[in-house]
Design a protein around this motif. Structure first.
Motif, PDB file in Angstrom:
ATOM      1  N   ILE A 155     -22.855 -13.591  45.470  1.00 17.72           N
ATOM      2  CA  ILE A 155     -21.613 -14.231  45.027  1.00 17.72           C
ATOM      3  C   ILE A 155     -20.475 -13.831  45.959  1.00 17.72           C
ATOM      4  CG2 ILE A 155     -19.921 -14.374  43.149  1.00 17.72           C
ATOM      5  CD1 ILE A 155     -22.469 -15.727  42.371  1.00 17.72           C
ATOM      6  N   TYR A 215     -30.996 -12.670  26.787  1.00 20.64           N
ATOM      7  CA  TYR A 215     -30.158 -12.413  27.965  1.00 20.64           C
ATOM      8  C   TYR A 215     -28.739 -12.093  27.496  1.00 20.64           C
ATOM      9  CZ  TYR A 215     -27.576 -13.994  32.237  1.00 20.64           C
ATOM     10  OH  TYR A 215     -26.753 -14.117  33.307  1.00 20.64           O
ATOM     11  N   ARG A 216     -28.209 -12.926  26.614  1.00 20.63           N
ATOM     12  CA  ARG A 216     -26.850 -12.739  26.131  1.00 20.63           C
ATOM     13  C   ARG A 216     -26.733 -11.404  25.369  1.00 20.63           C
ATOM     14  NH1 ARG A 216     -26.367 -17.573  23.313  1.00 20.63           N
ATOM     15  NH2 ARG A 216     -26.282 -18.765  25.228  1.00 20.63           N
ATOM     16  N   GLN A 265     -26.374  -8.672  27.774  1.00 27.27           N
ATOM     17  CA  GLN A 265     -25.024  -8.634  28.334  1.00 27.27           C
ATOM     18  C   GLN A 265     -24.075  -7.967  27.356  1.00 27.27           C
ATOM     19  OE1 GLN A 265     -24.640 -12.903  29.348  1.00 27.27           O
ATOM     20  NE2 GLN A 265     -24.130 -12.202  31.390  1.00 27.27           N
ATOM     21  N   GLU A 266     -24.252  -8.298  26.079  1.00 26.35           N
ATOM     22  CA  GLU A 266     -23.408  -7.669  25.061  1.00 26.35           C
ATOM     23  C   GLU A 266     -23.609  -6.164  25.020  1.00 26.35           C
ATOM     24  OE1 GLU A 266     -24.352 -10.056  21.682  1.00 26.35           O
ATOM     25  OE2 GLU A 266     -22.873 -11.572  22.272  1.00 26.35           O
ATOM     26  N   ASP A 325     -24.894  -9.124  48.185  1.00 29.16           N
ATOM     27  CA  ASP A 325     -24.311  -9.742  47.002  1.00 29.16           C
ATOM     28  C   ASP A 325     -24.154 -11.231  47.280  1.00 29.16           C
ATOM     29  OD1 ASP A 325     -22.468 -10.737  45.066  1.00 29.16           O
ATOM     30  OD2 ASP A 325     -21.940  -8.660  44.591  1.00 29.16           O
ATOM     31  N   ILE A 353     -25.591  -4.728  33.315  1.00 29.31           N
ATOM     32  CA  ILE A 353     -24.880  -5.431  34.388  1.00 29.31           C
ATOM     33  C   ILE A 353     -25.854  -6.332  35.138  1.00 29.31           C
ATOM     34  CG2 ILE A 353     -23.560  -5.161  36.516  1.00 29.31           C
ATOM     35  CD1 ILE A 353     -21.916  -3.827  34.613  1.00 29.31           C
ATOM     36  N   PHE A 354     -25.477  -7.581  35.279  1.00 24.77           N
ATOM     37  CA  PHE A 354     -26.305  -8.533  36.019  1.00 24.77           C
ATOM     38  C   PHE A 354     -25.631  -8.817  37.351  1.00 24.77           C
ATOM     39  CE2 PHE A 354     -27.718  -8.888  31.747  1.00 24.77           C
ATOM     40  CZ  PHE A 354     -29.066  -9.205  31.825  1.00 24.77           C
ATOM     41  N   THR A 355     -26.321  -8.513  38.408  1.00 22.76           N
ATOM     42  CA  THR A 355     -25.754  -8.689  39.738  1.00 22.76           C
ATOM     43  C   THR A 355     -26.589  -9.701  40.497  1.00 22.76           C
ATOM     44  OG1 THR A 355     -24.901  -6.458  39.809  1.00 22.76           O
ATOM     45  CG2 THR A 355     -25.288  -7.506  41.921  1.00 22.76           C
ATOM     46  N   LYS A 356     -25.938 -10.752  40.953  1.00 24.06           N
ATOM     47  CA  LYS A 356     -26.678 -11.758  41.711  1.00 24.06           C
ATOM     48  C   LYS A 356     -26.751 -11.278  43.150  1.00 24.06           C
ATOM     49  CE  LYS A 356     -26.717 -16.732  42.674  1.00 24.06           C
ATOM     50  NZ  LYS A 356     -27.843 -17.363  41.996  1.00 24.06           N
ATOM     51  N   TYR A 400     -30.688  -9.901  40.432  1.00 24.39           N
ATOM     52  CA  TYR A 400     -31.496 -11.124  40.418  1.00 24.39           C
ATOM     53  C   TYR A 400     -30.982 -12.104  41.465  1.00 24.39           C
ATOM     54  CZ  TYR A 400     -27.473 -13.312  38.169  1.00 24.39           C
ATOM     55  OH  TYR A 400     -26.228 -13.806  37.916  1.00 24.39           O
ATOM     56  N   ASP A 436     -26.426   3.538  33.058  1.00 26.77           N
ATOM     57  CA  ASP A 436     -26.063   2.367  33.866  1.00 26.77           C
ATOM     58  C   ASP A 436     -27.317   1.551  34.162  1.00 26.77           C
ATOM     59  OD1 ASP A 436     -23.340   2.597  34.078  1.00 26.77           O
ATOM     60  OD2 ASP A 436     -23.477   4.051  35.718  1.00 26.77           O
ATOM     61  N   GLU A 482     -32.679 -17.078  26.571  1.00 24.82           N
ATOM     62  CA  GLU A 482     -31.241 -17.120  26.820  1.00 24.82           C
ATOM     63  C   GLU A 482     -30.484 -16.255  25.793  1.00 24.82           C
ATOM     64  OE1 GLU A 482     -30.264 -18.714  29.533  1.00 24.82           O
ATOM     65  OE2 GLU A 482     -28.133 -18.407  29.243  1.00 24.82           O
TER      66      GLU A 482
END
Lengths: 207, 747
Positions: free
Chosen positions: B394, B362-363, B366-367, B392, B371-374, B349, B344, B359
């Motif tokens: 968001i 980054y993608r 993700q693939e 969090d 997991i990107f958590t704002k 960020y 995991d 970019e």
């Protein structure tokens, strides 16, 4: 909790994202969201959603299974496709929303009495019965969904339209006795049953 | 001087001849300008016109030429005569195109043109064509300080361009921070997986290159001299000190990671909480296998906390973004995912920033399922199971994640040596006899990188947040120490790809610097200028203003505190000339006299004529082009102004202002570049100094019985063509309300 739901919880434990990827239409794209919020800002029904698509994607990643699947947000989508057009990461957001709604519905944990969910169920049941939509029974069932009194009130309010359709021969009152179906109704039912079997297998709903 | 022969050439092309009476201008050049030869031509910049001038130079022994045609910024290739001093009177952009058309304005237009002829003639008479100062023995070797990725790249680029490089590295091995990395962020298509660093291979290429002289375990004990003749004492581990003569210096001293001990709330120093460099070491140890913690346990879950001790607005930590850390965390997350997709990995960020082609990377992460958590982490607890408490951003709620390992993405702290802002007060105190300050000066000097023996301090000035100097807006590699270039993360936070690009740029600038120094030419931005400041030391009062104010530290002091000009370090801005209260500093083609004589050359109308005169001193880098551009756009401004371009507002000597006001000018407007933190001044401090000096001019004006509004200073940008017109017209209107200068008729 339905058995299917219990099984899903058991299998995925805390990894809700994986569950979504495996079982939800286009679920594998959820991880690609970059949280820009363009979908939330583009949705014409945005203010009426409890959680915007952006938030739903974040909640999926944060493992908030009950909040997502118990939410009525996905049912608010009217398929206008604004979000899909604008998403810089090309997420099929509309499809994911429908996928999530469908998944929650099948698990039996989607909110009870949600109008979109109820009407969709009504529509589907009506359609699969004879292979055709019986407009009369569909309309009547819809009017009487809240009981006899509200049903009569709603039907009376619409009587002008009904009479007009009757005069123009667009509405056959005899349809109330079951109506006509497609040719080879048995074959049609077999097709639907097979499709359900395949889908259940794909989405892990087989016992 | 007997041999000087002056000539004026007036162009009547581009409509000048239709709007102005050229014969009258010729008469003025002859009579008032005292030009020996005066000619006009309907198309001066064509082959025939230019040939006419060339013939006069060859046959008539003309030595000084005043071209009255277009702006000095136009037709520079046509009007280029070797060995001849030249001034340009701007009749086209400065008169024809900016004075309103029509008969009503004929009179003022003609007066304006006549004054520009007078000014052009006056200026050229005071000019000498600079001969330059070619150095036979100028060194073209280049010193590179720091053997990391930036330093190695710079040395290799220098060597590959055919120059010799001297590389000094403090530690025992090349590679610096790069050598400590397991892999680097992708820099080649498809930008989807980390790439090999190859620091060892680069180091081997450096070591094997015959044009690179390598000093390991060495530091710099002293740097003296100037571009083309720096003498650098390289102190080696053995105690030996070697003198190296070099022509230019590239400082690539890199960065240090921010100390995690300063981040106790984020678990700094606790078990299983590491910084990004710490994780690189773990990945290197794992060598492609499962990454293990210090206690030997395999990492199954990891949280990356971005902006740890960075972008901090409380003042406790770094206030800036280091640029590379988002990409680095993405890269490190792929270390785990590529080895075992079930690990995991969460990157927490606030704003994900992946410059360049990041970019795509980054993608790709993700693939892989990173997991990107704002969210913003508020507390990290280390231990066998670490926990990260965060908000969090968001979902707007407080949360906690557990993980086997927490990685803090800390920032880059530049290794830029001594901060001169702190150094100068210590030196002043030490010179005053303060013992503590003397001790501190020794400590500070010890922490210097270059140990320059310059009057203005041992390192290059720092720009922001302790990063080495850079002219960030126009010329990022330029520093305020001529011939010394900063490259890599010492200059601003950056990743490895940017650092190698940066090092290449700095290497090429250094090569330019050694070539210019050998020819006695100025470096950027007056590139190619052969003039350099000369001082009549017998008139000098040792006030030290020039040595203190020179933005480039070009002027040292001798034992008697007289200024010592290092012409190779000089950028020819003239700030020293503007500073000098006794006006003993001048350039051959730009001096107190060349401008002063122009100021005094114009004809000031009597008070009752109601024709005010306003002097505009415009910076030649931005303000003067903006005025030209206004002409090009046919914007009209008052025909009462007389514009004189200056090299920099910093070169404006207050004597010009008082001369102008004494001569009966109604006002003086100065136009320079933007000053302050977001400066656009080509000479960094010139505009700021001019503003400061002019803020003190009130007393002088009071003594003269003049209102303070008669002298104004404006900041303009090169794009401000419409604004300069408005500034001028508003000022003329304001002066009109103020009434004519009481000094009229006394000049």
């Amino acid at each position: 909790m339905s058995t299917a739901n219990q099984a899903a919880v058991e299998r995925y434990r805390n990894n809700f994202l994986k569950e979504v990827e495996a079982n939800v239409e286009e679920g594998h794209m959820v991880k690609m969201c970059m949280q820009c919020g363009v979908c939330a800002g583009s949705c014409p029904l945005g203010p009426h959603w409890e959680h915007s698509p952006q938030k739903i994607f974040m909640m999926i990643r944060a493992g908030k299974r009950d909040e997502v699947l118990g939410s009525d947000s996905m049912f608010m989508c009217t398929s206008c496709y604004n979000c899909i057009v604008r998403c810089p990461r090309q997420l099929p957001i509309t499809h994911i929303m429908h996928g999530l709604a469908n998944y929650a519905h099948r698990l039996g944990i989607a909110p009870k009495g949600q109008p979109t969910r109820e009407f969709a169920t009504l529509f589907w049941n009506n359609l699969t019965k004879k292979g055709r939509v019986n407009e009369l029974t569909l309309t009547l069932r819809h009017y009487f969904r809240g009981g006899l009194v509200s049903g009569i009130k709603e039907a009376l309010a619409m009587q002008g339209v009904g009479l007009g359709l009757l005069k123009a021969k667009r509405l056959n009152p005899m349809e109330i006795f079951g109506g006509h179906g497609v040719k080879d109704l048995k074959g049609f039912h077999a097709i639907i049953a097979k499709a359900k079997e395949i889908e259940d297998r794909k989405k892990g709903f087989t016992a | 001087m007997a041999d000087n022969k002056f000539a004026a050439y007036i162009c009547s092309g581009c409509g000048i001849g239709d709007a102005m009476k050229v014969p009258q201008l010729e008469a003025i050049a002859k009579k008032e300008g005292k030009m020996a030869v005066v000619k006009s031509h309907p198309f001066l910049c064509n082959a025939e016109g230019v040939q006419m001038i060339k013939d006069d130079i060859a046959n008539e022994a003309v030595t000084h030429v005043c071209i009255a045609a277009c702006s000095r910024r136009a037709k520079t290739e046509a009007f280029q005569f070797d060995g001849v001093a030249m001034s340009r009177a701007n009749l086209r952009e400065g008169v024809l195109w900016v004075v309103a058309a029509g008969k009503d304005h004929d009179e003022v237009r003609q007066e304006m043109a006549a004054d520009y002829i007078r000014m052009g003639c006056a200026e050229v008479k005071k000019m000498t064509q600079p001969a330059g100062n070619v150095k036979e023995s100028s060194s073209k070797r280049i010193l590179v300080v720091g053997g990391g990725m930036s330093g190695m790249t710079a040395a290799l680029e220098i060597a590959e361009a055919g120059y010799e490089a001297v590389l000094v590295e403090k530690t025992g091995a090349l590679g610096g921070m790069a050598a400590k990395l397991w892999k680097r962020q992708p820099f080649k298509t498809p930008y989807s997986a980390p790439q090999e660093v190859d620091a060892g291979e680069t180091a081997a290429r450096v070591a094997a290159n015959p044009k690179i002289k390598l000093y390991l375990n060495s530091t710099i004990a002293e740097t003296s001299g100037a571009p083309g003749r720096f003498v650098v004492k390289v102190a080696q581990e053995s105690g030996a000190v070697t003198d190296e003569t070099v022509g230019a210096i590239v400082q690539a001293t890199g960065f240090t990671t921010y100390d995690t001990a300063k981040l106790p709330e984020l678990g700094g120093g606790q078990p299983n909480v590491v910084d990004q460099a710490g994780l690189e070491a773990m990945a290197k140890a794992a060598n492609g296998g499962a990454i293990k913690r210090a206690d030997g346990k395999e990492v199954k879950s990891v949280v990356f906390v971005q902006c740890a001790g960075q972008r901090d607005d409380t003042g406790a930590h770094l206030s800036y973004c280091s640029g590379h850390c988002c990409g680095t965390s993405i890269k490190q997350a792929t270390y785990f995912k590529d080895q075992n997709p079930d690990v995991d990995t969460v990157i927490m960020y606030q704003d994900l920033r992946v410059p360049g082609m990041g970019e795509d990377f980054y993608r790709s992460a993700q693939e892989r399922g990173v997991i990107f958590t704002k969210g913003k982490a508020s507390r990290v607890a280390g231990g066998d199971t670490c926990s990260v408490t965060f908000k969090d951003l968001i979902l707007d709620d407080e949360n906690t994640i557990a993980a086997d390992l927490v990685v803090l993405a800390t920032g880059q702290v530049p290794n830029a040596g001594v901060d001169l802002e702190a150094w100068n007060p210590v030196v002043t105190a030490a010179e005053g006899g303060d013992e503590a300050a003397k001790a501190q000066r020794i400590v500070m000097h010890g922490s210097s990188v270059l140990k320059l023996n310059y009057r203005q301090g041992p390192d290059m000035p720092q720009f922001k947040h302790g990063f080495a100097d850079s002219h960030f807006i126009c010329f990022p590699y330029e520093t305020r120490r001529t011939g010394i270039y900063a490259a890599g993360p010492v200059r601003r936070p950056m990743d490895m790809l940017q650092a190698t690009d940066d090092a290449t740029g700095a290497a090429l600038k250094a090569i330019q610097a050694v070539e210019n120094a050998a020819l006695g030419r100025a470096a950027h931005p007056r590139s190619g200028d052969l003039s350099f400041p000369k001082a009549r030391l017998e008139g000098c009062t040792q006030c030290k203003r020039c040595t203190v104010e020179c933005p480039f530290g070009a002027i040292d002091e001798d034992e008697k505190r007289f200024p010592v000009f290092n012409e190779e370090r000089c950028r020819r801005c003239g700030t020293c000339m503007g500073a000098c209260p006794v006006r003993v500093i001048s350039f051959e083609n730009y001096s107190v006299d060349t401008v002063g004589s122009q100021v005094k050359a114009i004809e000031v109308p009597e008070e009752d004529e109601e024709k005010p005169r306003i002097l505009v001193l415009a910076c030649e880098n931005d303000a003067y082009p903006a005025l030209d551009m206004a002409g090009l756009a046919r914007l009209n401004y008052s025909a009462f102004v007389r514009v004189i371009p200056v090299r920099c507002l910093g070169s404006v000597n207050t004597i010009w202002i008082t001369d102008a006001l004494n001569s009966g000018y109604d006002g003086v407007m100065m136009m320079g570049c933007k000053k302050g933190d977001e400066y656009q001044c080509h000479f960094v401090k010139g505009s700021e100094l001019a503003h400061y000096r002019m803020s003190k001019i009130g007393d002088t004006l009071k003594q003269m019985g003049l209102e303070p509004e008669r002298v104004v200073t404006q900041e303009v940008a090169i794009t401000d063509n419409a604004r300069v017109v408005k500034l001028i017209n508003d000022y003329v209107a304001e002066l009109d309300k103020l009434g004519p200068s009481p000094m009229k008729g006394f000049g």
